[in-house]
Design an enzyme around this catalytic site. Structure first.
Site, mmCIF file in Angstrom:
data_model
loop_
_atom_site.group_PDB
_atom_site.id
_atom_site.type_symbol
_atom_site.label_atom_id
_atom_site.label_comp_id
_atom_site.label_asym_id
_atom_site.label_seq_id
_atom_site.Cartn_x
_atom_site.Cartn_y
_atom_site.Cartn_z
ATOM 1 N N TYR A 80 61.717 -7.982 -28.994
ATOM 2 C CA TYR A 80 61.431 -8.717 -27.763
ATOM 3 C C TYR A 80 62.458 -9.815 -27.504
ATOM 4 C CZ TYR A 80 57.279 -5.987 -26.999
ATOM 5 O OH TYR A 80 56.441 -4.935 -26.747
ATOM 6 N N ARG A 106 65.103 -7.937 -25.689
ATOM 7 C CA ARG A 106 64.673 -7.607 -24.323
ATOM 8 C C ARG A 106 64.701 -8.864 -23.438
ATOM 9 N NH1 ARG A 106 65.012 -4.082 -26.917
ATOM 10 N NH2 ARG A 106 66.948 -4.203 -25.787
ATOM 11 N N ASP A 116 59.159 -8.104 -17.036
ATOM 12 C CA ASP A 116 60.224 -8.999 -16.563
ATOM 13 C C ASP A 116 59.692 -9.875 -15.427
ATOM 14 O OD1 ASP A 116 60.762 -7.821 -13.865
ATOM 15 O OD2 ASP A 116 61.470 -6.083 -14.981
ATOM 16 N N HIS A 132 50.861 -5.828 -18.018
ATOM 17 C CA HIS A 132 51.245 -5.665 -19.423
ATOM 18 C C HIS A 132 51.880 -6.920 -20.028
ATOM 19 C CE1 HIS A 132 51.343 -1.046 -18.671
ATOM 20 N NE2 HIS A 132 50.132 -1.527 -18.803
ATOM 21 N N GLY A 146 58.547 3.177 -8.762
ATOM 22 C CA GLY A 146 59.192 3.047 -10.076
ATOM 23 C C GLY A 146 58.267 3.251 -11.252
ATOM 24 N N THR A 147 57.170 3.933 -11.032
ATOM 25 C CA THR A 147 56.301 4.246 -12.172
ATOM 26 C C THR A 147 56.044 5.746 -12.220
ATOM 27 O OG1 THR A 147 54.099 3.986 -13.153
ATOM 28 C CG2 THR A 147 54.276 3.501 -10.808
#
Ligand code: NAD
Length: 227
Positions: A53, A56, A89, A104, A170-171
């Site tokens: 993470y 990321r 993000d 999430h 976008g999923t």
């Protein structure tokens, strides 16, 4: 004011340089999901999870909102807009969207492993072993890992159920329970999917816009603003 709900996934941030899972063939930036994004991984190798993470987070901080994130903000001139995102993000917020619900979690935040209500902003790039909450327990990334409950799900379903217009962008609609949110939309709502590839399952009544988000979303936004 009509309500627009946008369900976004990793694909909307792809043109900002943040990879989706599917880009990397089941791996996420060369890591196996089971090794870095599950409660078991945290028990087994906390250091690796934090490292993953931290990497990321660095990428997210270096990325910028793209034409799709920016176009969605324009909708707020004419509509009540809610973004329900699977993304961790902050590109929707940095573009200027006002109501963003993260299903999430958020990579720029940490939380207590003792009390999940204790959530903190990560001021530096990194979260490391030994960093503790005010109760003295190790801090973990504020992320919903695979196999964990999605606390915001019920509220997200309520938001989707009140949409006059639903945009799914976008999923892949492969990650549950988030993917199931499309089932809460009213039959009367206008529904759109923006994706350069097919999504999982049949979406009755949706208009499929076969394009990358950076092209498909600005076009759709112009159409909705003119309508
Ligand atoms: P996903 O299941 O949402 O799949 C990505 C989808 O995006 C695919 O359907 C693909 O066709 C589509 N896509 C690819 N490029 C696109 C583009 N330019 N425009 C529009 N669509 C495009 O996402 P995933 O990668 O499987 O991730 C699932 C979970 O992983 C997320 O729920 C999230 O928690 C996490 N994740 C987050 C980020 C992020 O925050 N940016 C990135 C990767 C993974």
């Amino acid at each position: 004011m009509k309500r627009i709900v946008v369900l976004s996934g990793a694909g909307i941030s792809a043109e900002s340089g943040l990879k989706t899972f599917r880009d990397s063939d089941g791996l996420w930036e060369n890591y196996r999901i089971e090794d870095v994004a599950t409660p078991q991984a945290w028990k087994k190798d906390r250091r690796l999870v934090l490292q993953f993470y931290n990497e990321r987070r660095k990428q997210v901080k270096a990325a910028k909102p793209n034409a799709a994130h920016l176009a969605l903000v324009q909708l707020e001139e004419k509509f009540e807009v809610h973004i329900v995102t699977q993304n961790i993000d902050d590109l929707h917020e940095r573009a200027g969207s006002k109501k963003v619900l993260h299903l999430h979690g958020e990579i720029l935040k940490s939380r207590s492993t003792m009390d999940p209500h204790l959530v903190y902003t990560i001021e530096k790039h990194e979260l490391n072993e030994g960093e503790k909450c005010e109760l003295g327990s190790q801090l973990r990334p504020h992320i919903v890992w695979f196999g964990e409950m999605v606390p915001a799900l019920e509220y997200a379903a309520y938001i989707v159920s009140r949409a006059d217009i639903l945009i799914v962008v976008g999923t892949s609609l492969a990650v549950y329970p988030a993917a199931g949110l499309v089932n809460y939309v009213s039959p009367e709502a206008n529904k759109y999917v923006v994706n350069p590839d097919p999504v999982v399952g049949e979406l009755a009544g949706f208009k499929f816009i076969n394009a990358k988000a950076g092209i498909g979303i600005p076009e759709l936004v112009q159409e909705l603003i003119k309508s």
